[in-house]
Scaffold this motif. Structure first.
Motif, short mmCIF file in Angstrom:
data_model
loop_
_atom_site.label_atom_id
_atom_site.label_comp_id
_atom_site.label_asym_id
_atom_site.label_seq_id
_atom_site.Cartn_x
_atom_site.Cartn_y
_atom_site.Cartn_z
N GLN A 25 -8.10 3.77 -1.26
CA GLN A 25 -7.82 4.86 -2.19
C GLN A 25 -8.96 5.86 -2.15
N SER A 41 -3.25 3.76 -0.79
CA SER A 41 -2.29 3.32 0.22
C SER A 41 -1.90 1.88 -0.09
N ARG A 42 -0.63 1.57 0.04
CA ARG A 42 -0.12 0.24 -0.29
C ARG A 42 0.25 -0.50 0.99
N THR A 89 1.08 -4.55 2.82
CA THR A 89 1.41 -5.95 2.66
C THR A 89 1.30 -6.65 4.00
N GLU A 92 0.21 3.10 7.07
CA GLU A 92 1.32 3.24 6.12
C GLU A 92 2.62 3.54 6.86
#
Length: 227
Positions: free
Chosen positions: A51, A76-77, A79, A118
């Motif tokens: 971030q 940013s996300r 997984t 991303e």
């Protein structure tokens, strides 16, 4: 009043009773160690990696104090393997980038790589190219560039020959080595060329190994197959 500067949090760990010790990446200051008081209540989750923040630092020693830290953009996300990959980028910088060395280009490469990661969550085949491009960009910024057009003697790389890398020299013709076509493709970021990703991975490992030493990267252990 202290100037506000953009920053990413690369790593954090508890420090004393009510503080955190952060590793920051900043354009002008580079990698910076800084202390901040833990946030309470709803704010305690705000200091996260990936971030963009603005920070104001004080202190004359190598360990700075964060006076203000504000969110500049959403985090940013990630997984799964994409999260492990983002952590890998952070760990590489923490391990390899010298203290307090300016990092304008590295900051840009890092920001672009987070954005690429991303996007790769929607197109997973882009994950490895993103990692390889960051590794070679980091090596270039560390003063270890790869000449993707010429061999150690200055001759233009030949797509039909095979090469190996000699430290402090460059590519040398070596039967059974890496195809010249793959090396030329890597230089052009042409990841559709057969063998380019495999060769890029092998070469980046070869170049990073002496810099990282014998201590393994924790982020690599998160993968069942190393990145």
């Amino acid at each position: 009043m202290q100037p506000l500067c953009p920053a990413y949090i690369l790593h954090s760990r508890p420090f004393q009773d009510d503080k955190l010790l952060l590793q920051l990446l900043m354009p002008e200051q580079g990698r910076v160690s800084a202390v901040i008081r833990k946030r309470q209540g709803k704010q305690r989750f705000a200091m996260q990696p990936f971030q963009l923040f603005t920070v104001a630092l004080t202190g004359r020693s190598s360990l700075k104090t964060i006076r203000t830290l504000d969110e500049l953009a959403p985090a940013s996300r990630f997984t799964g393997k994409f999260l492990f990959s983002a952590l890998y980028l952070n760990e590489l910088i923490c391990r390899l980038w010298p203290d307090d060395m300016a990092a304008e280009q590295l900051f840009n490469y890092y920001q672009q790589s987070l954005q690429a990661l991303e996007r790769a969550q929607q197109t997973p085949e882009q994950l490895e190219p993103c990692l390889r491009e960051f590794e070679f960009s980091l090596l270039n910024e560390l003063g270890l560039p790869v000449d993707w057009q010429h061999d150690a003697s200055g001759s233009v790389l030949n797509a039909d020959l095979q090469y190996y890398w000699l430290p402090e020299q460059g590519f040398v013709i070596s039967p059974g080595g890496w195809p010249g076509a793959a090396l030329l493709a890597i230089g052009q970021q042409n990841w559709q060329q057969a063998g380019s990703l495999q060769v890029a991975k092998q070469l980046s490992r070869l170049l990073l190994k002496p810099l990282l030493g014998d201590k393994p990267l924790q982020s690599r252990a998160l993968f069942s197959t190393p990145v």
